[in-house]
Structure formats: structure tokens, C-alpha cells
Design a protein around this motif. Structure first.
Motif, PDB file in Angstrom:
ATOM      1  N   ASP A  87      10.552 -14.165  16.771  1.00  0.00           N
ATOM      2  CA  ASP A  87       9.512 -15.373  16.912  1.00  0.00           C
ATOM      3  C   ASP A  87       8.292 -14.757  17.769  1.00  0.00           C
ATOM      4  O   ASP A  87       8.746 -14.215  19.014  1.00  0.00           O
ATOM      5  CB  ASP A  87      10.209 -16.676  17.610  1.00  0.00           C
ATOM      6  N   GLU A 116       2.566 -18.794  14.318  1.00  0.00           N
ATOM      7  CA  GLU A 116       2.404 -20.137  13.776  1.00  0.00           C
ATOM      8  C   GLU A 116       1.006 -20.518  14.089  1.00  0.00           C
ATOM      9  O   GLU A 116       0.235 -19.873  14.888  1.00  0.00           O
ATOM     10  CB  GLU A 116       3.668 -20.943  14.674  1.00  0.00           C
ATOM     11  N   GLY A 125       9.077 -26.176  17.237  1.00  0.00           N
ATOM     12  CA  GLY A 125       8.604 -26.880  15.839  1.00  0.00           C
ATOM     13  C   GLY A 125       9.293 -27.955  15.622  1.00  0.00           C
ATOM     14  O   GLY A 125       8.728 -28.761  14.719  1.00  0.00           O
ATOM     15  N   HIS A 126      10.444 -28.445  16.211  1.00  0.00           N
ATOM     16  CA  HIS A 126      10.990 -29.342  15.961  1.00  0.00           C
ATOM     17  C   HIS A 126      11.105 -30.853  17.042  1.00  0.00           C
ATOM     18  O   HIS A 126      11.676 -31.587  17.262  1.00  0.00           O
ATOM     19  CB  HIS A 126      12.494 -29.401  15.537  1.00  0.00           C
ATOM     20  N   ARG A 159       3.802 -18.832   9.682  1.00  0.00           N
ATOM     21  CA  ARG A 159       4.215 -20.421   9.714  1.00  0.00           C
ATOM     22  C   ARG A 159       3.240 -21.332  10.143  1.00  0.00           C
ATOM     23  O   ARG A 159       2.376 -21.349  10.845  1.00  0.00           O
ATOM     24  CB  ARG A 159       5.320 -20.399  10.889  1.00  0.00           C
ATOM     25  N   ASP A 161       2.840 -25.313  11.088  1.00  0.00           N
ATOM     26  CA  ASP A 161       3.330 -26.446  11.715  1.00  0.00           C
ATOM     27  C   ASP A 161       2.418 -27.855  11.343  1.00  0.00           C
ATOM     28  O   ASP A 161       2.759 -28.871  11.944  1.00  0.00           O
ATOM     29  CB  ASP A 161       3.356 -26.479  13.231  1.00  0.00           C
ATOM     30  N   GLU A 189       7.280 -25.186   8.551  1.00  0.00           N
ATOM     31  CA  GLU A 189       8.058 -25.764   9.448  1.00  0.00           C
ATOM     32  C   GLU A 189       8.246 -27.170   9.519  1.00  0.00           C
ATOM     33  O   GLU A 189       7.387 -27.975   9.212  1.00  0.00           O
ATOM     34  CB  GLU A 189       7.585 -25.308  10.855  1.00  0.00           C
ATOM     35  N   ASN A 213      13.951 -23.074   7.880  1.00  0.00           N
ATOM     36  CA  ASN A 213      14.548 -23.002   9.146  1.00  0.00           C
ATOM     37  C   ASN A 213      15.788 -23.878   9.204  1.00  0.00           C
ATOM     38  O   ASN A 213      15.239 -25.150   9.269  1.00  0.00           O
ATOM     39  CB  ASN A 213      13.462 -23.199   9.971  1.00  0.00           C
TER      40      ASN A 213
END
Length: 293
Positions: A87, A116, A125-126, A159, A161, A189, A213
Motif C-alpha cells: 500500500d 489511490e 477505503g472502508h 486504486r 475510492d 475500492e 479487496n
């Protein structure tokens, strides 16, 4: 003797080109990465969430610097022979910062990294409350990453988002633009339904290989690996399961110690001292010691 950085990068590209998805469990330090390798997995993923949690005991909200992340990647890459995917957050700034980040990660020995399109400072990202930079700016950052790598086998993952901010169609269009800018893999993501996952796959799997992911406890549904393979994803990350398992184990041990005054009741569930020292390479160290005495 550990191979040079080029060998794991070539191996990662071979694994990604093979049929079926490559599974990369998460690691947050050198020990957890060794455990991933010893369990027989072909690749390991350095989680930013886990790196932040273990280095400073804080959430993944952009608190670590690029130097701290690259140092952790260097320790992990030096502990295993399997390819390390790391990452790299936002690249820690603008396109100029991305150049330095890619160079630092490449020198650290990573086989692949993802960048990202969140603003800096970013967040997991969550988590809620994300914001993204302009698509054109991120496209420039991907071009900068491509230009910065010295080894063409270094795998660059873009990535986005944007699904949580601008909607899934916008995220898919961003991913297409990042592929045009030179990204090797695409990573949308946090889709929040199986239908959205299928849409991402249907729209993008012919554009570039895709990353899924499988964030343990995150916003994306926990679909089976067989379904992920059916949809055509090339790489599956399981980022924080090892961190959560380690946390639960430590909590259980400490609860026993607090209650009983000793850890004796918990010891049968733990590796023995000798088993653990074997696991971390004491026999090899002793052999070298004898060889060069």
C-alpha cells in the motif's frame, strides 16, 4: 540467499498472468509476512491499515509518512522471498511526491504497489468521510509513477475510492483513465453490493487485470473466492485478517494473565518456545554461526 528485487517482480507478473486469482494475505510486519510465506501463499500484501495500527497504535487516517511506510515495506521485503505488494496510499502528495514514493518503494524491494485518488491526508477505503482529487490530477500521478519506476517489472496498481464519493459509474470511468495512463492493474475500492462488484468486473476486466479487496469486516460483501474467480479478478487482497487474529490472540492471553496471575492456562494454545524460534529461523542462524566460526 534471497533473490534480488527483480526476481520477485517477474514472479508477481507471472502469477498475475496465470489462470485464477492470486491470493495475497495481508501482513503488517516482517513476522506476519514470514507466517504468510510459511503458510504456502505465493504473495503477501503490506496493509497500510495494519502498518498504522502496529507502528503507532492509531487508525488509518493518513498519519504515517511515506518514509515510515517504505521502511516497513523494506523490512517485510527483506524477510520473505515471495513477492510483496504494498500500500502506497496517495503517494504522499502530488505527482512529484509520487515519483519519490515509487523510487523509495522500489529501492525497498517491493514487487508491486498501489496508489489511490483520495485527497491527502487519506483514510481507510472502508471508512466514511472520504474525498477524492480531480481525475485529471490522479491521471498525472499515474503517469508520474510509470515514468519513475526503474524496473519495468514493478507492478503499478491504480486504486480509485470514487465510488463512495461520486458513484460507481464515475469510479469506473476513473479506472479507465488510469489504465490509459499506464496502470498495470485497476482497483475499484469498496463496492457495496455483489451487483456492484459484478458491474466493476463486467466493465473493466477487459481493460486491465482487476484487484478485489476482501476487506475483513469492511463495506464490500464477503463473496466466495470461487465467485471472485468467476468474475475474472486477477488479485485478491485479504488485508487485515492477520492483524485481527493477532489482536484477538493477545487479548485472550492478557485476559488469562489478568484473571489467573500467570499465562499458564493459555499456553497450550500457543506455539512452544522452541517451535517459535524454529519458525523465525534460529536453526539457519545457528548453521551460519557454525559455518563461519
Amino acid at each position: 540467499m534471497l533473490p534480488g528485487p527483480t526476481a520477485p517482480r517477474r514472479r508477481l507478473r507471472e502469477l498475475l498472468a496465470a489462470p485464477g486469482p492470486l491470493v495475497a494475505p495481508g501482513a503488517y510486519d516482517a513476522l506476519s509476512a514470514r507466517l504468510v510465506e510459511q503458510a504456502g501463499f505465493d504473495a503477501v500484501y503490506m496493509t497500510g491499515f495494519g502498518t498504522t495500527a502496529t507502528l503507532i497504535g492509531r487508525p488509518d487516517v493518513g498519519l504515517l509518512s511515506g518514509a515510515e511506510m517504505a521502511d516497513n515495506a523494506r523490512r517485510i521485503a527483506g524477510a520473505v522471498e515471495i513477492p510483496l505488494i504494498a500500500d502506497a496510499d496517495t503517494g504522499y502528495g502530488n505527482a512529484l511526491n509520487v515519483v519519490r514514493t515509487v523510487q523509495s518503494y522500489e529501492r525497498a524491494g517491493v514487487a508491486g504497489l498501489h496508489l489511490e485518488d483520495q485527497v491527502t491526508p487519506k483514510r481507510c477505503g472502508h471508512m466514511s468521510g472520504k474525498a477524492v482529487i480531480d481525475r485529471a490530477e490522479m491521471t498525472g500521478k499515474i503517469r508520474a509513477a510509470v515514468a519513475a519506476r526503474a524496473d519495468p517489472d514493478l507492478v503499478l496498481i491504480a486504486r480509485t475510492d470514487a465510488a463512495a464519493v461520486e458513484g460507481l459509474p464515475a469510479a469506473i470511468e476513473r479506472a479507465r483513465a488510469y489504465a490509459d495512463a499506464g496502470a498495470d492493474l485497476l482497483f475499484v475500492e469498496a463496492p457495496t453490493s455483489e451487483a456492484d462488484i459484478a458491474t466493476v468486473a463486467g466493465e473493466l476486466r477487459d481493460v486491465a487485470p482487476l484487484v478485489f479487496n476482501w476487506a475483513e469486516g469492511g463495506r464490500t460483501p464477503p463473496i466466495p473466492l470461487s465467485r471472485i474467480a468467476e468474475l475474472g479478478f486477477a488479485l485478491v487482497l485479504y488485508p487485515i485478517g492477520t492483524l485481527l487474529a493477532a489482536t484477538a490472540g493477545i487479548q485472550n492471553l492478557l485476559a488469562t494473565l489478568r484473571t489467573d496471575g500467570t499465562p499458564a492456562a493459555a499456553m497450550p494454545e500457543l506455539p512452544s518456545f522452541d517451535a517459535f524460534t524454529d519458525l523465525i529461523g534460529l536453526p539457519e542462524a545457528q548453521e551460519l554461526e557454525q559455518r563461519f566460526r
